[in-house]
Design a protein around this motif. Sequence first.
Motif, short mmCIF file in Angstrom:
data_model
loop_
_atom_site.label_atom_id
_atom_site.label_comp_id
_atom_site.label_asym_id
_atom_site.label_seq_id
_atom_site.Cartn_x
_atom_site.Cartn_y
_atom_site.Cartn_z
N ASP A 287 0.84 -1.20 0.00
CA ASP A 287 0.00 0.00 0.00
C ASP A 287 0.87 1.26 0.00
OD1 ASP A 287 -2.32 -1.60 0.22
OD2 ASP A 287 -2.11 -1.67 2.39
N VAL A 288 1.90 1.24 0.80
CA VAL A 288 2.83 2.37 0.87
C VAL A 288 3.51 2.58 -0.47
CG1 VAL A 288 4.91 3.28 1.98
CG2 VAL A 288 3.22 2.02 3.35
N GLN A 289 3.97 1.49 -1.08
CA GLN A 289 4.66 1.59 -2.36
C GLN A 289 3.73 2.08 -3.47
OE1 GLN A 289 6.27 -2.35 -2.78
NE2 GLN A 289 7.92 -2.00 -1.30
N SER A 290 2.46 1.67 -3.44
CA SER A 290 1.50 2.10 -4.45
C SER A 290 1.26 3.61 -4.40
CB SER A 290 0.16 1.36 -4.27
OG SER A 290 0.30 -0.01 -4.48
N GLU A 291 1.38 4.17 -3.21
CA GLU A 291 1.06 5.59 -3.02
C GLU A 291 2.30 6.48 -3.03
OE1 GLU A 291 -2.11 6.87 -2.63
OE2 GLU A 291 -2.76 4.86 -3.17
N ALA A 292 3.49 5.90 -2.93
CA ALA A 292 4.69 6.69 -2.67
C ALA A 292 4.96 7.76 -3.73
CB ALA A 292 5.90 5.75 -2.54
N GLU A 293 4.92 7.38 -5.00
CA GLU A 293 5.29 8.35 -6.03
C GLU A 293 4.34 9.54 -6.06
OE1 GLU A 293 4.93 8.59 -10.77
OE2 GLU A 293 6.28 6.98 -10.10
N SER A 294 3.04 9.28 -6.06
CA SER A 294 2.08 10.38 -6.19
C SER A 294 2.07 11.28 -4.96
CB SER A 294 0.67 9.82 -6.43
OG SER A 294 0.23 9.05 -5.32
N VAL A 295 2.45 10.73 -3.79
CA VAL A 295 2.42 11.52 -2.56
C VAL A 295 3.74 12.24 -2.31
CG1 VAL A 295 2.19 11.38 -0.04
CG2 VAL A 295 0.70 10.01 -1.49
N LEU A 296 4.86 11.64 -2.68
CA LEU A 296 6.16 12.17 -2.28
C LEU A 296 6.91 12.94 -3.36
CD1 LEU A 296 7.60 9.18 -0.20
CD2 LEU A 296 6.16 11.08 0.57
N HIS A 298 6.41 15.22 -5.63
CA HIS A 298 6.32 16.68 -5.81
C HIS A 298 6.87 17.45 -4.62
CE1 HIS A 298 2.68 15.58 -3.60
NE2 HIS A 298 2.54 16.83 -3.23
N ARG A 299 7.18 16.77 -3.54
CA ARG A 299 7.72 17.43 -2.36
C ARG A 299 9.25 17.49 -2.37
NH1 ARG A 299 3.21 16.98 1.28
NH2 ARG A 299 1.74 15.42 0.50
N VAL A 300 9.85 16.84 -3.35
CA VAL A 300 11.31 16.69 -3.40
C VAL A 300 11.90 17.70 -4.38
CG1 VAL A 300 13.17 15.12 -4.06
CG2 VAL A 300 11.19 14.26 -2.78
N ARG A 301 13.02 18.31 -4.00
CA ARG A 301 13.79 19.18 -4.91
C ARG A 301 15.17 18.57 -5.05
NH1 ARG A 301 9.41 20.32 -5.25
NH2 ARG A 301 8.34 22.35 -5.26
N THR A 302 15.50 18.20 -6.29
CA THR A 302 16.73 17.42 -6.51
C THR A 302 17.90 18.23 -7.02
OG1 THR A 302 15.91 16.82 -8.71
CG2 THR A 302 15.46 15.29 -6.89
N GLY A 303 17.75 19.54 -7.16
CA GLY A 303 18.90 20.35 -7.53
C GLY A 303 18.90 20.76 -8.99
N ALA A 304 20.04 20.59 -9.65
CA ALA A 304 20.25 21.13 -10.99
C ALA A 304 19.28 20.53 -11.99
CB ALA A 304 21.69 20.85 -11.43
N PRO A 305 18.81 21.37 -12.95
CA PRO A 305 17.95 20.85 -14.03
C PRO A 305 18.68 19.78 -14.82
CG PRO A 305 17.92 23.25 -13.98
CD PRO A 305 19.02 22.82 -13.04
N THR A 308 18.42 13.99 -11.56
CA THR A 308 17.39 13.05 -11.17
C THR A 308 16.11 13.79 -10.82
OG1 THR A 308 19.07 11.55 -10.28
CG2 THR A 308 16.81 11.21 -9.54
N SER A 309 14.99 13.34 -11.36
CA SER A 309 13.71 13.98 -11.07
C SER A 309 13.16 13.45 -9.74
CB SER A 309 12.71 13.70 -12.18
OG SER A 309 12.35 12.32 -12.19
N GLY A 310 12.13 14.14 -9.23
CA GLY A 310 11.50 13.69 -8.01
C GLY A 310 10.94 12.29 -8.15
#
Length: 324
Positions: A287-296, A298-305, A308-310
């Motif tokens: 359940d956690v894995q099914s939801e992880a991408e859609s929930v987490l 957009h909250r991540v900032r990975t640095g240079a354009p 690695t994307s969120g």
Amino acid sequence: MTEANPPQRRTDASPDPLPVDEAADIAERVVENVERVIVGHHDVTEHIVTAILARGHLLLDDVPGVGKTMLARSLARSIDCDFSRVQFTPDLMPTDVTGVNVFDERTREFEFRPGPVFGNVVLADEINRAPPKTQSALLEAMEEAQVTVDGQTYDLDQPFTVIATQNDVEADRTYELPIAEVDRFTKRLTLGYPSPEDESEVLRRVTGGHPIDELEPVATAEDVLAARETVESVTAEEAVRAYVTRLANYTRDHADLGVSPRGSIALLRSAQARAVLEGRDYVIPDDVQSEAESVLAHRVRTGAPGGTSGRELIADAVDSVPVE
């Protein structure tokens, strides 16, 4: 521009939770009803329903014309509750969203006239066309289910969910959403272009009229509130909670800005809702894995354009973080 239907009911009292199978049936009815209008996006529709059951808000982010607004409208029509819509534009003011005090010459007193945020399902259409000051009018409502105008606080009816659409093109004509606002959206979802077969089915359905015009509610606001209570009662053992924490810490170790505790809470609640959708009263790591991408993501900032994307980072986290 704004349009709103003023609330007709109060749904503040918490109902008793439903049995899991009844809550799952409500969710499935809503999903099936939305799919009478929206073709080829079953996973996205399920994600939206689980977000609502998890007391969350949604950001639909994609190119124009792929059905973001129609998806939000279909969901609102599937639930018999108060729906309001705000068309975000560059000249929209915060009070156009929250409401304003107006002086009544007859009573010689100020009267509060609620804005469209006073609804159960609020569609914030093309939210990034309005400046950050106006966007921030939603922050208190999304986090605390209340609105403060001129020092007076007004509670919002429950259930309360904001579904915002965002135009991800025309960068010179839109504003970037503040990080604090993005973090308040439980999920960020994209639709993408339909397959040729799905697009052909869309054209068939709209020939002679649009199916949304005939869409009827299949659940009530009270159904949603009771199903939410069911979700909150779903068991999440310590091992599952620890797994969520490890995923969040992975993002903090591998990104410039990692997932906040608010994000961890959103993931656990979404996993509880996913468990109900699957007919269980307990959360499993799947359940956690099914939801992880859609929930987490957009909250991540990975640095240079170009790095690695969120989404890629969350996929790496799911692959790398052990389930214990």
